[in-house]
Design an enzyme around this catalytic site. Structure first.
Site, mmCIF file in Angstrom:
data_model
loop_
_atom_site.group_PDB
_atom_site.id
_atom_site.type_symbol
_atom_site.label_atom_id
_atom_site.label_comp_id
_atom_site.label_asym_id
_atom_site.label_seq_id
_atom_site.Cartn_x
_atom_site.Cartn_y
_atom_site.Cartn_z
ATOM 1 N N GLU A 59 0.856 -1.189 0.000
ATOM 2 C CA GLU A 59 0.000 0.000 0.000
ATOM 3 C C GLU A 59 0.893 1.240 0.000
ATOM 4 O OE1 GLU A 59 -3.364 0.873 -0.133
ATOM 5 O OE2 GLU A 59 -2.452 2.853 -0.017
ATOM 6 N N ASP A 109 -8.051 1.166 -8.094
ATOM 7 C CA ASP A 109 -8.527 2.389 -8.739
ATOM 8 C C ASP A 109 -8.860 2.059 -10.196
ATOM 9 O OD1 ASP A 109 -8.018 3.701 -6.371
ATOM 10 O OD2 ASP A 109 -6.004 4.312 -6.953
#
Ligand SMILES: C[S@@+](CC[C@H](N)C(=O)[O-])C[C@H]1O[C@@H](n2cnc3c(N)ncnc32)[C@H](O)[C@@H]1O
Length: 204
Positions: A59, A109
């Site tokens: 992340e 995304d």
């Protein structure tokens, strides 16, 4: 290098491949990767469900990495860590070949605008090469998304990957906790689509 007891993995050298033992001291156990692991909801639940496996989240946002580390400490889990780094760099350059038994890409995304499609992970040959490299033969790549156009894009790209075979994924086929974003999308009555593939051994 951070020790295996530290939930946040900080490599001493970002310019060479890590060994499995640098990620987890018991590096011979099956390892699963969660790419874009967000606040760690899914990652930590999976680690609690499967104490016999190791889990690594990747992340790039520090706040989400810190939140994940806090969850890991609170649950006292030793089989899960998180790395603060960019996904493509991680799979293409930092992680060793044949490391992962499963790679999860959950609610990534979708970059819906056409001018941004180049930013989609699966449009990046370097990411695809890293995915092939890091996943073991027989390992699985699992994707979920709330964006139907992105879902179709993933199916199209994966259909072109000769070494990946699509598998069924019926609801409840195996334990699979919902992610933080998935819970949010479902609360808004959005549907979340899923697909998974197995990496086939090379044809000799
Ligand atoms: C929409 S969120 C989904 C988070 C989590 N998987 C979930 O379903 O709740 C996407 C996450 O991927 C992270 N991310 C996006 N692109 C990334 C990249 N190239 N490298 C690392 N993390 C990335 C974002 O910071 C964000 O936390």
């Amino acid at each position: 290098m951070s020790t295996s007891a530290d939930p946040i993995l900080v490599p001493t050298d970002y310019f060479r491949e890590l060994t499995p033992q640098e990620i987890f001291a018991d590096g011979e156990r099956p390892l699963e990767l969660d790419l874009g692991s967000g606040d760690g909801t899914f990652l930590v639940e999976m680690a609690a469900l499967h104490p016999e496996r190791n889990f690594l989240g990747v992340e790039r946002l520090l706040g989400r990495v810190e939140k994940t580390a806090k969850r890991i400490r609170q649950r006292g889990l030793k089989n899960v860590r998180v790395l603060r780094l960019e996904t493509t760099y991680t799979v293409a350059w930092l992680l060793p070949a044949n490391l992962a038994s499963r790679i999860h890409l959950l609610c990534p995304d979708p970059w819906p605008k056409k001018k941004h499609h180049g930013r989609r992970l699966l449009n990046d040959p370097e990411f695809l090469a890293g995915l092939h490299k890091v996943l073991r033969d027989g390992g699985e790549f699992l994707v979920k998304t709330d964006d139907h156009h992105y879902y179709e894009h993933v199916l199209e790209v994966m259909a072109g990957q000769a070494r990946f075979q699509r598998l069924d994924w019926p609801e409840g086929a195996f334990p699979y906790p919902k992610t933080d974003f998935e819970v949010q999308w479902l609360a808004l009555s959005k549907s979340v689509e899923r697909a998974r593939w197995r990496k086939l051994p090379p044809v000799v």
